[in-house]
Design a protein around this motif. Structure first.
Motif, PDB file in Angstrom:
ATOM      1  N   GLU A  67       8.535 -16.025 -25.112  1.00  0.00           N
ATOM      2  CA  GLU A  67       7.918 -14.934 -24.358  1.00  0.00           C
ATOM      3  C   GLU A  67       8.851 -13.731 -24.276  1.00  0.00           C
ATOM      4  O   GLU A  67       8.406 -12.578 -24.358  1.00  0.00           O
ATOM      5  CB  GLU A  67       7.553 -15.423 -22.955  1.00  0.00           C
ATOM      6  N   ASN A  68      10.162 -13.999 -24.119  1.00  0.00           N
ATOM      7  CA  ASN A  68      11.121 -12.901 -24.011  1.00  0.00           C
ATOM      8  C   ASN A  68      11.269 -12.139 -25.322  1.00  0.00           C
ATOM      9  O   ASN A  68      11.620 -10.951 -25.318  1.00  0.00           O
ATOM     10  CB  ASN A  68      12.492 -13.443 -23.565  1.00  0.00           C
ATOM     11  N   GLU A  69      11.064 -12.850 -26.463  1.00  0.00           N
ATOM     12  CA  GLU A  69      11.244 -12.219 -27.771  1.00  0.00           C
ATOM     13  C   GLU A  69      10.026 -11.422 -28.219  1.00  0.00           C
ATOM     14  O   GLU A  69      10.102 -10.674 -29.190  1.00  0.00           O
ATOM     15  CB  GLU A  69      11.561 -13.295 -28.821  1.00  0.00           C
ATOM     16  N   ARG A  70       8.901 -11.574 -27.552  1.00  0.00           N
ATOM     17  CA  ARG A  70       7.678 -10.921 -27.990  1.00  0.00           C
ATOM     18  C   ARG A  70       7.290  -9.829 -27.019  1.00  0.00           C
ATOM     19  O   ARG A  70       7.757  -9.762 -25.880  1.00  0.00           O
ATOM     20  CB  ARG A  70       6.536 -11.930 -28.126  1.00  0.00           C
ATOM     21  N   GLU A  71       6.434  -8.939 -27.499  1.00  0.00           N
ATOM     22  CA  GLU A  71       5.986  -7.854 -26.644  1.00  0.00           C
ATOM     23  C   GLU A  71       5.080  -8.392 -25.528  1.00  0.00           C
ATOM     24  O   GLU A  71       4.452  -9.437 -25.666  1.00  0.00           O
ATOM     25  CB  GLU A  71       5.218  -6.812 -27.476  1.00  0.00           C
ATOM     26  N   SER A  72       5.045  -7.621 -24.466  1.00  0.00           N
ATOM     27  CA  SER A  72       4.269  -8.049 -23.295  1.00  0.00           C
ATOM     28  C   SER A  72       2.794  -8.214 -23.656  1.00  0.00           C
ATOM     29  O   SER A  72       2.199  -7.357 -24.324  1.00  0.00           O
ATOM     30  CB  SER A  72       4.405  -7.005 -22.179  1.00  0.00           C
ATOM     31  N   GLU A  74       1.504 -10.491 -25.621  1.00  0.00           N
ATOM     32  CA  GLU A  74       1.266 -11.121 -26.926  1.00  0.00           C
ATOM     33  C   GLU A  74       1.580 -12.617 -26.840  1.00  0.00           C
ATOM     34  O   GLU A  74       2.594 -13.021 -26.287  1.00  0.00           O
ATOM     35  CB  GLU A  74       2.159 -10.462 -27.981  1.00  0.00           C
TER      36      GLU A  74
END
Length: 724
Positions: A67-72, A74
């Protein structure tokens, strides 16, 4: 210790191993969890002693990292995998199999039994506060194993199917319907159907419930059922209280599961049966009738401390206590559960256990079993259980009776025949049972016993009133009659205690110039005085004893009639008799088996024991109190034009009086002897030498009192129907 070492070693290996893509790492940890359930042989090992928490932590860390590596907003492939493969649902199902609830009550008399029941009762109380939550305690299953202690079964092939789960998050899954608890959201399963298979976890069941149970498990109920058999009475009562809370929950799915997928019905009925069979073959009916009121939660009895102990008292209290619990449980239960439980009591206990005892030929056995039935009739309070009890005793027939078919319902026929048994004790006990049955708030009782035979009023015929009626009554009054219209006893009757638009008394005799319909006062006094004058003066003795006048019956009649009106209002009975032009007067009239036996016994009132006569007249007066126009006309109207070959209560009494007048002539000093007998019965004279014709003299006294009682009932009913 070994499990902790394994966990540390696993973390070390993972730290040294080359990093995998997040999704592959996520799938690896999930497969490790499913493999545990394939390979483990100890399905009761605490989850904290396994690697499962470590793998779950790793899966959670992966989801957070993704979750931290992806855009909000997504969704990553790991989250897609979790959703598509129903991992949360599977974990929920696996968690259910490891519930603490399943362990409670598994072994009785354990050191932790008190804590177990406290825990279960707290859960029940929380469910009572929020009933919908009960759906999360209903477990789906495909089948149930009959043997106790059967291990939980998880399909190894199914779990191995996790190895071939696709890692392509874009691949569509074949949905299958999950048959869960009602109200729970329907979900789709992956093609491996893992969640559905994991739901197929069996539960340890009670020995007597070794039957296939469909669809669902209800472990909370099963644990409580186990604890009801605890040797510690306090634990057993607490378990019963927990069951009481659960059956009252309004959720339909829980109610269905309760009655179809647990052994609650068997527990109630089997224990009833065993406690009934543990009673002595012979118990004094008076002891059964007078044993103190029993409350199921207070079933504590010490024979040593009881000054009024009798053989079998402990067993009797235990039976009545458990019956009270069944009654209260059904009374509190959700509607469909209540019906199922009551039908189980009907089929498995009433028919299976009580009926053979009631149908036996041993007089001692008949007396004891009838006394127990009488006690049970008195004790029942649940409307649903009462309905099943009424069907058990009387059957469900509602069409008019015929003499050829009075034995259609064997138990009903046998019990009514017992009202005229050669044994006076059996007759009195059976009559008492029917008397209490008639006081129960169930419309089918009176309809089955009496009303269905009076619907067409074919006991009447059109017949003009004869001029000779003037000789009976002049201006509606008889010399010496008391004007009761202004009796202060009835000034407190409120409109709430009356039935509006009812003209029972005004319906007869037919309107003629000699009998104006609109003079209700005249009509009621004609009827009252007719009953009061039925017994000739030379056969009366009450006027010689103070406080035995007709007015003494008015207050009791007023109270009893008010109680009957409160019960019968909801049955929407008609306010006036069915119009004769709409009645089938050509149909053959039969008063019905019940009234036939009562009329036969009434006809022998001068030749029967005093106690029998009291009970027969008591039942007839109860019937007369019912606020139905046909019952009133048939039992309380002396002027009804009876069809040929028909008899009514009044005509039966007239024949008795005719017989009495002949027999009086043969008894010397009849009046002094009659007065002496009355005073002895009232305790005003000490017992002395036996008086000749004692049975007849006591019968005459009962007859006089019964006529006064009928007169009081007629007046009370008239006043209630005419009060605005």
């Amino acid at each position: 210790m070994f499990s902790k070492f394994t966990s540390i070693l696993q973390h070390a290996v993972e730290a040294l191993a080359p990093s995998l893509p997040l999704q592959e790492d996520f799938v690896y940890h999930w497969k490790a969890i499913t493999h545990y359930y394939i390979e483990t042989s100890d399905d009761k090992a605490p989850v904290t002693d396994t690697n499962i928490p470590s793998h779950l932590d790793q899966m959670l860390d992966i989801l957070v990292q993704e979750e931290n590596e992806r855009e909000s907003g997504e969704t990553g492939p790991c989250m897609e995998y979790l959703l598509h493969h129903k991992i949360l649902e599977t974990l929920y199902t696996l968690g259910k199999a490891d519930k603490l609830i399943r362990l409670c009550g598994e072994v009785l008399a354990t050191p932790t039994e008190n804590e177990e029941i406290q825990f279960l009762c707290i859960v029940c109380a929380k469910l009572k506060q929020d009933p919908y939550l009960v759906n999360f305690f209903l477990e789906n299953k495909l089948k149930s194993l009959a043997s106790k202690g059967a291990p939980n079964v998880i399909s190894e092939d199914t779990l191995k199917g996790q190895d071939s789960l696709s890692t392509d998050t874009g691949q569509s899954c074949q949905p299958e319907e999950l048959s869960g608890a009602a109200g729970m959201e329907q979900t789709e399963l992956a093609d491996d159907d893992l969640s559905s298979s994991l739901d197929n976890l069996t539960v340890t069941s009670l020995p007597e419930a070794a039957v296939v149970r469909p669809n669902q498990d209800y472990n909370l109920v099963n644990s409580l059922l186990n604890l009801t058999r605890s040797p510690d009475g306090r634990i057993a009562v607490k378990a019963c209280e927990g069951l009481m809370l659960l059956v009252s929950l309004p959720e339909p799915a829980a109610a269905k599961c309760l009655t179809q997928s647990t052994c609650l019905c068997e527990l109630l009925t089997d224990r009833l049966a065993s406690l009934y069979k543990a009673l002595p073959q012979s118990v004094d009916p008076l002891d059964i009738e007078t044993v103190e009121a029993v409350n199921w939660g207070l079933d504590s009895y010490s024979h040593k401390e009881d000054a009024s102990a009798f053989p079998g008292k402990r067993a009797l209290i235990s039976f009545l206590s458990w019956f009270d619990y069944c009654d209260q449980l059904i009374k509190e239960a959700q509607k469909t559960a209540a019906v199922a439980l009551a039908k189980a009591v009907h089929e498995r206990f009433f028919i299976g256990v009580m009926e053979p005892q009631l149908m036996q030929t041993s007089e001692l056995g008949i007396l004891t079993s009838t006394a127990l039935l009488h006690r049970v009739v008195r004790q029942v309070t649940s409307d649903v259980l009462l309905q099943e009890m009424v069907f058990f005793i009387l059957g469900e027939q509602r069409e008019p009776e015929t003499l050829a078919e009075i034995s259609r319902h064997p138990l009903r026929h046998r019990l009514i025949e017992h009202c005229d048994h050669i044994s006076d004790e059996i007759s009195i006990m059976t009559l008492r049972m029917f008397e209490h049955l008639l006081q129960k708030p169930n419309e089918h009782i009176l309809y089955n016993l009496v009303l269905r035979n009076l619907e067409e009023r074919n006991y009447t015929e059109y017949k003009p009133v004869c001029p000779e009626d003037k000789d009976v009554v002049e201006n509606g009054l008889i010399a010496g009659a008391v004007d009761l219209e202004e009796d202060p006893l009835f000034t407190d009757i409120s409109p709430d205690n009356t039935l509006s638009n009812q003209e029972w008394l005004g319906s007869s005799p037919p309107a003629t110039p000699d009998h104006p319909k609109n003079d209700g006062k005249t009509e009621v006094h004609k009827i009252v005085n007719t009953f009061l004058c039925l017994v000739p003066d030379e056969a009366k003795s009450s006027y010689h004893v103070e406080g035995t006048g007709y007015d003494t019956y008015l207050r009791d009649a007023h109270r009893q009639f008010r109680d009957y009106c409160a019960i019968c209002l909801r049955w929407e009975w008609p306010g006036s008799p069915k119009a004769l032009e709409k009645c089938n007067l050509e149909a053959a009239f039969f008063e019905g088996h019940f009234l036939k036996v009562l009329f036969d016994r009434m006809g022998r009132i001068l030749d029967q024991p005093y106690d029998v006569n009291l009970q027969v007249t008591s039942v007839l007066s109860r019937l007369s109190l019912f606020p139905h126009p046909h019952v009133h006309e048939y039992l309380l109207d002396p002027y009804v034009n009876l069809a040929s070959g028909c008899r009514s209560l009044f005509s039966v009494i007239v024949r008795v009086v005719g017989d009495l007048m002949v027999r009086i002539q043969r008894i010397q000093d009849f009046t002094p002897k009659l007065l002496l007998v009355r005073k002895r019965l009232l305790g005003l004279e000490p017992e002395g030498p036996i008086i000749d014709h004692i049975t007849l003299l006591e019968g005459v006294i009962v007859l006089e009192e019964f006529c006064k009682e009928l007169a009081a009932i007629a007046f009370v009913k008239y006043h209630a129907s005419s009060t605005p």
